[in-house]
Structures are given as C-alpha cells and as structure tokens.
Design a protein around this motif. Structure first.
Motif, mmCIF file in Angstrom:
data_model
loop_
_atom_site.group_PDB
_atom_site.id
_atom_site.type_symbol
_atom_site.label_atom_id
_atom_site.label_comp_id
_atom_site.label_asym_id
_atom_site.label_seq_id
_atom_site.Cartn_x
_atom_site.Cartn_y
_atom_site.Cartn_z
ATOM 1 N N THR A 83 0.823 -1.202 0.000
ATOM 2 C CA THR A 83 0.000 0.000 0.000
ATOM 3 C C THR A 83 0.859 1.254 0.000
ATOM 4 N N PRO A 84 0.697 2.144 -0.965
ATOM 5 C CA PRO A 84 1.453 3.403 -0.970
ATOM 6 C C PRO A 84 1.232 4.174 0.340
ATOM 7 N N GLY A 85 2.306 4.779 0.826
ATOM 8 C CA GLY A 85 2.230 5.504 2.092
ATOM 9 C C GLY A 85 2.733 4.692 3.263
ATOM 10 N N ILE A 86 2.788 3.369 3.133
ATOM 11 C CA ILE A 86 3.325 2.503 4.187
ATOM 12 C C ILE A 86 4.761 2.154 3.813
ATOM 13 N N PHE B 165 -0.284 -2.606 18.571
ATOM 14 C CA PHE B 165 1.068 -2.749 18.024
ATOM 15 C C PHE B 165 1.559 -1.407 17.516
ATOM 16 N N THR B 166 2.887 -1.289 17.402
ATOM 17 C CA THR B 166 3.532 -0.094 16.867
ATOM 18 C C THR B 166 4.259 -0.468 15.589
ATOM 19 N N PHE B 167 3.960 0.254 14.515
ATOM 20 C CA PHE B 167 4.639 0.017 13.242
ATOM 21 C C PHE B 167 5.810 0.984 13.122
ATOM 22 N N GLU B 168 7.033 0.460 13.100
ATOM 23 C CA GLU B 168 8.236 1.277 13.050
ATOM 24 C C GLU B 168 8.756 1.474 11.627
ATOM 25 N N GLY B 169 8.313 0.641 10.682
ATOM 26 C CA GLY B 169 8.858 0.723 9.331
ATOM 27 C C GLY B 169 10.335 0.392 9.329
ATOM 28 N N PHE B 170 11.099 1.019 8.445
ATOM 29 C CA PHE B 170 12.549 0.840 8.417
ATOM 30 C C PHE B 170 13.180 1.754 9.467
ATOM 31 N N LEU B 171 14.052 1.215 10.283
ATOM 32 C CA LEU B 171 14.744 2.028 11.283
ATOM 33 C C LEU B 171 15.778 2.915 10.593
ATOM 34 N N PRO B 172 16.063 4.093 11.162
ATOM 35 C CA PRO B 172 17.114 4.940 10.576
ATOM 36 C C PRO B 172 18.446 4.198 10.609
ATOM 37 N N PRO B 173 19.254 4.300 9.555
ATOM 38 C CA PRO B 173 20.519 3.543 9.507
ATOM 39 C C PRO B 173 21.548 4.012 10.527
ATOM 40 N N LYS B 174 21.543 5.306 10.868
ATOM 41 C CA LYS B 174 22.554 5.821 11.801
ATOM 42 C C LYS B 174 21.926 6.740 12.837
ATOM 43 N N LYS B 175 21.749 8.002 12.481
ATOM 44 C CA LYS B 175 21.251 8.992 13.428
ATOM 45 C C LYS B 175 19.854 8.624 13.926
ATOM 46 N N GLY B 176 19.714 8.550 15.243
ATOM 47 C CA GLY B 176 18.426 8.242 15.842
ATOM 48 C C GLY B 176 18.126 6.766 15.972
ATOM 49 N N ARG B 177 18.974 5.912 15.437
ATOM 50 C CA ARG B 177 18.703 4.474 15.464
ATOM 51 C C ARG B 177 18.682 3.925 16.896
ATOM 52 N N PHE C 139 3.048 -6.178 6.603
ATOM 53 C CA PHE C 139 3.179 -6.364 8.045
ATOM 54 C C PHE C 139 1.974 -7.056 8.686
ATOM 55 N N VAL C 140 0.789 -6.985 8.063
ATOM 56 C CA VAL C 140 -0.385 -7.596 8.687
ATOM 57 C C VAL C 140 -0.263 -9.126 8.748
ATOM 58 N N PRO C 141 0.006 -9.822 7.634
ATOM 59 C CA PRO C 141 0.183 -11.276 7.746
ATOM 60 C C PRO C 141 1.372 -11.660 8.619
ATOM 61 N N ALA C 142 2.454 -10.857 8.590
ATOM 62 C CA ALA C 142 3.604 -11.162 9.440
ATOM 63 C C ALA C 142 3.229 -11.053 10.917
ATOM 64 N N LEU C 143 2.452 -10.035 11.263
ATOM 65 C CA LEU C 143 2.017 -9.854 12.650
ATOM 66 C C LEU C 143 1.156 -11.018 13.107
ATOM 67 N N VAL C 144 0.186 -11.400 12.288
ATOM 68 C CA VAL C 144 -0.705 -12.502 12.666
ATOM 69 C C VAL C 144 0.065 -13.814 12.731
ATOM 70 N N ASN C 145 0.995 -14.036 11.788
ATOM 71 C CA ASN C 145 1.803 -15.265 11.792
ATOM 72 C C ASN C 145 2.678 -15.390 13.032
ATOM 73 N N SER C 146 3.047 -14.263 13.621
ATOM 74 C CA SER C 146 4.014 -14.271 14.723
ATOM 75 C C SER C 146 3.506 -14.962 15.978
ATOM 76 N N GLY C 147 2.192 -14.971 16.163
ATOM 77 C CA GLY C 147 1.648 -15.531 17.398
ATOM 78 C C GLY C 147 1.773 -14.586 18.579
ATOM 79 N N LEU C 148 2.290 -13.385 18.352
ATOM 80 C CA LEU C 148 2.403 -12.377 19.406
ATOM 81 C C LEU C 148 1.121 -11.543 19.431
#
Length: 237
Positions: free
Chosen positions: A85-88, A129-141, A115-124
C-alpha cells in the motif's frame, strides 16, 4: 470529478490483486508508480494500458505539485508502489496530504501490506502494536531501538536481508536475548516463511541460514512495561 486513488498492489503473489484495484487502474486517467519498470510487469499481466509515470522518494517533492494540478484540472489518478500500500514505507504521504489541503478527494482501496500477515503469523499479541517501518541507519537508530525495548505492545520493523542479523543483535542488546520475536520473509511468495523464537534463537538461526527477500521483524512487548494485574481481595463480596 477528480479523485486520487491509493491502490495497493500484491507484495508477492499476483493473485492477491483485487478485481476492484484492476478496475480502478484501467479506468483512471493516469497511474503514478514508484518504479514504472516494476509496475509495468504488473500492468501488462492484467492488460492495463493506462499511461504510467514515476512518483518515487527521489522525485516526489518535485512531482507532487504537477500531479495536484492534473487533479485540479479534473483528472482521476491512481497511485501505486512497487508492492503493498502506498504511504506505508513507500511514497504517498506527501501527495495525500497535499490533496487534503486542496480539497481533492482521496480514496484508499483495501489490499495487500506485508506487516499484517507477518504480525498474525508471529503468534504475538495483535490487539495493540507499533509500526516502526525501516529504522534509521545511523542517526536516531539507538533511540528508536531503546523505545522498542520499552514498548508495552508488539513492535513491527521492516528490514533488508543483508542487515537482518545485525538488527537482531542490536535488538537483543537492548531488549535481552529472551525477548520473544518473529521473522517473516517473502510474504505470499513461494518461499514465504516465518520463524518464531527468542531474539537469541533468531540470531543463531539466521546466522546459519542466510535470509533472502523482504523481511518483517515482530518483537514482543516488554514484560516490565506490561500492565500489572492486581488481585482484588474483595472480589467475592
């Protein structure tokens, strides 16, 4: 009447494309895609001949206004990304925000997102839940990692296969190796797999099994931040 359609596309399996998404892409005046070459395969597969132009993270600041002008002139436009989905974690927010400012109608079709099927598959837990997306590679990581460690609900991260083990090790350093977690890859594709365990177990597994494809990491909540349950000594009164 002009309208911007946000149209999800399959994250792997072409059969996940909805009939409505195909209909919108065939009937709109123009499609904007993250990568016209990647989307070209999808469009050809479904015999969609609508003109297609690029709108990606490297040019979106300069293409937003021309797209708005086309919408204001009465065109109907669809926005798609390479997958999902665009925007995610993909371009879409800037254009949607500008449409809202200009009073242009935006309609987002329901559809695929990794992320939806991954979340449900996890059993958690999936109730919060909090969606973090890609973490910053350096600053703020490091700050983000520490927030995930303290989070009182399930956390979701996107990651590349090349950085997976390193990210799992960094998560284990702040969360502890016993924190429950899950790694899903290649959602809906032929090699779709989910591995569940603790962060320590996942580090060991993926240290011996090189991952491929798109990765979704699911991390359980901190025990220290989970709501405490207090017994009511008056419960029988």
């Amino acid at each position: 009447m002009s309208k911007l359609y946000i149209v999800p596309t399959p994250v792997g399996n072409m059969a996940d494309m909805t009939p409505r998404a195909i209909e919108v892409l065939k009937s709109c005046d123009r499609i904007y895609a993250e990568d016209t070459r990647t989307s070209g395969v999808l469009l050809k597969h479904f015999d969609i001949t609508t003109p297609c132009s690029s709108h990606h993270k490297f040019n979106e600041h300069t293409t937003v206004r021309p797209i708005i002008e086309q919408l204001l002139a009465g065109e109907t436009i669809a926005l798609i990304s390479d997958a999902g989905t665009p925007g995610i974690s993909d371009p879409g927010f800037l254009l949607t925000r500008e449409c809202r400012r200009e009073g242009i109608e935006v309609e987002t079709l329901p559809g695929a997102t990794a992320f939806v099927p991954a979340l449900v598959n996890s059993g958690l837990p999936t109730d919060r839940f909090t969606f973090e997306g890609f973490l910053p590679p350096k600053k703020g990581r490091q700050t983000r990692l520490e927030r995930i460690a303290a989070n009182d609900c399930t956390s979701i991260i996107y990651e590349s296969p090349l950085r997976l083990v390193k990210t799992l090790e960094q998560l284990a350093a702040v969360c502890g190796e016993e924190r429950p977690a899950s790694v899903s890859r290649e959602i809906s594709k032929i090699h779709n797999t989910t591995v569940n365990g603790t962060l320590g177990e996942l580090i060991e597994y993926f240290g011996q099994n090189n991952p491929r494809g798109e990765i979704v990491i699911i991390i359980g909540a901190s025990d220290n931040s989970a709501p405490k349950v207090h017994k009511n000594k008056y419960k029988d009164l």
